[in-house]
Design a protein around this motif. Sequence first.
Motif, mmCIF file in Angstrom:
data_model
loop_
_atom_site.group_PDB
_atom_site.id
_atom_site.type_symbol
_atom_site.label_atom_id
_atom_site.label_comp_id
_atom_site.label_asym_id
_atom_site.label_seq_id
_atom_site.Cartn_x
_atom_site.Cartn_y
_atom_site.Cartn_z
ATOM 1 N N GLU A 190 -10.973 0.073 6.115
ATOM 2 C CA GLU A 190 -12.117 0.330 5.233
ATOM 3 C C GLU A 190 -12.311 1.813 4.949
ATOM 4 N N GLN A 191 -12.000 2.651 5.903
ATOM 5 C CA GLN A 191 -12.213 4.109 5.801
ATOM 6 C C GLN A 191 -13.709 4.429 5.634
ATOM 7 N N GLY A 192 -14.537 3.512 6.030
ATOM 8 C CA GLY A 192 -15.998 3.697 6.006
ATOM 9 C C GLY A 192 -16.579 2.904 7.169
ATOM 10 N N SER A 194 -11.579 8.361 8.635
ATOM 11 C CA SER A 194 -10.234 8.333 8.036
ATOM 12 C C SER A 194 -9.959 9.705 7.424
ATOM 13 N N HIS A 195 -8.685 9.891 6.977
ATOM 14 C CA HIS A 195 -8.285 11.230 6.523
ATOM 15 C C HIS A 195 -8.583 12.224 7.639
ATOM 16 N N SER A 196 -8.203 11.773 8.854
ATOM 17 C CA SER A 196 -8.429 12.559 10.063
ATOM 18 C C SER A 196 -7.518 12.018 11.168
ATOM 19 N N ASN A 214 3.546 8.255 -3.246
ATOM 20 C CA ASN A 214 2.526 9.290 -3.401
ATOM 21 C C ASN A 214 1.153 8.755 -3.783
ATOM 22 N N GLU A 215 0.555 7.980 -2.875
ATOM 23 C CA GLU A 215 -0.818 7.519 -3.146
ATOM 24 C C GLU A 215 -1.810 8.643 -2.876
ATOM 25 N N GLU A 216 -1.535 9.490 -1.879
ATOM 26 C CA GLU A 216 -2.556 10.461 -1.465
ATOM 27 C C GLU A 216 -2.739 11.598 -2.472
ATOM 28 N N GLY A 217 -1.680 12.034 -3.094
ATOM 29 C CA GLY A 217 -1.824 13.084 -4.100
ATOM 30 C C GLY A 217 -2.163 14.442 -3.518
ATOM 31 N N SER A 242 0.878 -1.176 0.000
ATOM 32 C CA SER A 242 0.000 0.000 0.000
ATOM 33 C C SER A 242 0.917 1.228 0.000
ATOM 34 N N HIS A 243 0.651 2.203 0.868
ATOM 35 C CA HIS A 243 1.472 3.446 0.790
ATOM 36 C C HIS A 243 1.853 3.936 2.184
ATOM 37 N N LEU A 244 2.975 4.667 2.269
ATOM 38 C CA LEU A 244 3.433 5.230 3.552
ATOM 39 C C LEU A 244 3.123 6.725 3.648
HETATM 40 MN MN MN Z 1 -5.941 8.071 1.990
#
Ligand code: MN
Length: 416
Positions: A201-203, A388-390, A133-136, A88-90
């Motif tokens: 899941e981020q949901g 998520s994203h928090s 750079n997964e998040e962009g 996945s990504h770091l």
């Molecule tokens: Mn993300």
Amino acid sequence: VSARLRQAAAAVDEARLWNRHVEMARHGARDDGGVNRQALSPEDAAARRLLVSWATEAGFACATDPIGNLFVRREGRELGAAPVLSGSHLDSQPAGGRFDGVYGVLAGLEALQAIDEAELATRRPIEVVAWCNEEGSRFAPGAMGSAAFAGAQPLSTLLDIRDREGTRVEDALAATLAAGPPLRQRPLGFPLAAYVEAHIEQGPVLEAEGRTVGVVTAIQGARWFAVEVHGSAAHAGTTPLRSRRDALRSAVSLVTRLEEAMDDPTDTLRFTVGRFEVSPNSPNTVPERVAFSIDLRHPDPRVLDERARAVAALCRASRQPCEVEVREVLDLPPVQFDETIVELIERSAATLGLPNMRLPSGAFHDAMHLARLCPAGMVFIPCAGGVSHSPRESARSSDLAAGARVLGQVLFELAR
Ligand code: MN
Ligand code: HGY
Ligand code: MN
């Protein structure tokens, strides 16, 4: 085989996995408990060094590629065989959590180490990747490393992308690699037997349904746009309103019209203006320029295309007095995962007695690009409240380990 599958799962070390998350979260730690570890930043470089140190300690070989993807490899019996890949990504959001991305890299490493410690030989090599750079968020678009790997965008275009300070990807990448141990360089992209990514899941679905494992069936499509509204700077005290070319006024009315046009009574469409930058951003100067982002998502490609066209048309048809430019930055069509991988994940969760369910992903992942190259799938675990994203993102240690056990079994099955 089933005895060896059980060994692969049993060798997953929950404490080691949890402690590695704690240690990784130190890089870019925020005082609100979240992380700010943006792509190709010094914090990202530190996280990469840490991953390489753990991988090297475990006896695995590390390598990188021209876009800075970081690979950890365990050899199989058949040297030339296409590897099975996980990862996945770091990199994180500016105000992100300590599990988004990191979990997939660390669960992959844990699964690899468990297979190794259980002394399970495999025909194929198994690799774990930290995609660049997964998040962009710093360098748009997201899923950049996997896009380059899959040939979805030319490498030169991606290396030329600049962040808001004007730093190019290529230069930030060179600095990041220079900050770490020398790594073997491999060409961009190589044949793969399969790809399986673990992620929170981020949901809210798994938590609400009381399931430990999410067997991901699909990922919805995502489109990003960059909009620029150009007006004229003027004095806030002396300039009459009717003669202003006020970029903020125009941008606000455009966003309002966009939101009206994106209305969806079924609440399936996702429309987000997450970034809104005013310049010169001074209380007594009429705004000259506004740059804002659009993130649009939907599971049906036809609806997504139709709404994306409406966004572009609305921006271009915007009324005077300001000019509006709109540029498409990301186009990720929806993907359906390979049924054989979906069934493998489902069977492994069931064998381990883990409550599981099939579900689509609302978030995009590097797996979207990989699904075009080889059979791909994803293993989800719950996160608290689906947040998520928090900085409030959190997950349970037992769930992290359960997901890693499923991943270990699936990777072993695919590689043996
Ligand atoms: Mn993300
Ligand atoms: O934006 C996304 O869906 C991913 O979490 N970066
Ligand atoms: Mn992620």
